[in-house]
Scaffold this active site. Structure first.
Site: not given
Length: 406
Positions: A120, A127, A191, A193, A225, A229, A232, A249, A351
């Site tokens: 990834d 971003h 996410e 993507e 994905d 948070r 992480q 994912t 975001e």
């Protein structure tokens, strides 16, 4: 616009899966996985079709997925695509092919290929700057390396799942005040993507140059994905993403071939400083004009524009292999979160809610900073096609189920 004898929706100018698209996937018919091409709201089963009409390539679809076909390379990909296009647009093939067409309504789909490795990237400047501003408000939002190379990490291939698979809320460690606690993620995110599916491999020790991108990459999928948070944030220093990413994912059930995306190619965004020679794509940019839409519980919450990405898929592949790392058929790599410059173009809830400091409201009056149990996220995308039509990138869909209890 080229039309198919199927008629109906498959010939509508606004149908994302007309004859200009022809994505590949695997459907389950009478309990058996069958490689197929999507046309409109039907699937053409490739095992019987090639057996009858293209015997020299019938072996590519003898297995339960697309792995052999992906590994065969661009000459075979183009032969099959040209043949399928001819079959579906020439009335002479209608009687022979109709028994091999099955309606998609209610038809299960499975992961279309066995994922060999998963990488990834982090290729959107918008971003990266947004996240940098949240994490490092008093310093440069981009770290010094960001404009010199496509930043990425090696993910977990075994937890890539097909669109429609439920995603269980992960549990893990997170920081709590001055201590640490264990439990379900409280900051579960998406996410948005684009994923790139690799066909033929490459020998270890031999980098893949940008010019060889189309010899190795078959096509694209949408990719979510999912990210925890809080897990992480606690684990990522100093080695980067791990358990906060590896639980799931999701990817589209249908792969749109690069051959369908020629009209979607656009110039690369301006880059400063100029990339090193192995990343120089002057005159051969694979920047793509993909318009992504993200819906939460049916409500449109974001429209990330892929054309704003700083690094392209060809540059990502060149960087992935420049140290001599090999490719294998079925490798998958993601672009990283796609975000545009506007608030409604941000590709993650992190975001959109600015780290939970600005929750956003849904039409039902509820507020979100991160995902709640039961939330369903659906991502779709379209791109310019030939003769002014729009082609589709198949949706990726997933619903959050509660964490395991002790």
């Amino acid at each position: 616009m080229t039309e198919t004898w199927l008629g109906g929706a498959a010939n509508a100018a606004d149908h994302p899966f007309g004859v200009a698209t022809l994505p590949y996937g695997v459907v389950v018919v009478a309990g058996e996985p069958q490689p197929a091409v999507r046309i409109g709201e039907s699937a053409l089963l490739l095992r019987p079709a090639t057996g009858a009409l293209l015997p020299e390539h019938a072996g590519l679809f003898a297995g339960p997925d697309l792995g052999t076909f992906l590994a065969a390379g661009p000459d075979s990909w183009l032969d099959v695509r040209a043949s399928v296009t001819s079959w579906l647009t020439d009335e002479a093939y209608r009687e022979q092919l109709e028994p091999m067409l099955v309606p998609l309504a209610g038809l299960p789909t499975v992961l279309p290929f066995s994922v060999a490795d998963y990488v990834d990237f982090y290729a959107s400047e918008n971003h990266a700057r947004n996240v940098g501003q949240m994490l490092r408000p008093d310093s440069d939002s981009l770290l010094p390396n960001w404009k010199h190379l496509p930043v990425g990490y090696h993910g977990r291939a075994g937890t890539v799942v097909v669109s429609g698979t439920d995603v269980r809320r992960p549990r893990g460690q997170r920081k709590a005040g001055d201590g640490v606690e264990f439990g379900p993620s409280q900051r579960l995110d998406i996410e948005a993507e684009v994923g790139f599916v690799v066909g033929p491999g490459s020998p270890q020790g031999r980098p893949v140059p940008i010019a060889d991108f189309t010899r190795h990459v078959f096509g694209v999928v949408l990719l979510n994905d999912w990210s925890a948070r809080d897990i992480q944030a606690w684990e990522y220093v100093p080695l980067g993403p791990f358990l906060g990413k590896s639980f799931a994912t999701s990817i589209s059930a249908w792969i749109t071939p690069l051959a369908a995306l020629e009209a979607a190619r656009v110039p690369a965004v301006p880059r400063d400083p100029a990339p090193l020679p192995y990343l120089d794509d002057t005159g051969d940019s694979w920047n793509l004009d993909l318009s992504i839409e993200v819906r939460l519980n049916g409500e449109l919450i974001s429209r990330p524009p892929f054309a704003t990405m700083y690094w392209t898929a060809a540059q990502m592949l060149a960087h992935l292999t420049v140290n001599g790392a090999s490719l294998r058929p079925g490798d998958l790599y993601g672009s990283g979160t796609v975000s545009g410059p506007e608030r409604d173009q941000r590709g993650s809830l992190l975001e959109l809610s600015w780290g939970a400091s600005q929750p956003f409201e849904l039409a039902d009056g509820s507020q979100r900073s991160f995902l709640a149990d039961g939330d369903e996220v659906v991502m779709t995308a379209t791109a310019p096609g030939p003769d002014g039509v729009r082609i589709g990138i198949a949706e990726v869909r997933g619903r959050i189920t509660p964490a395991l209890s002790d």
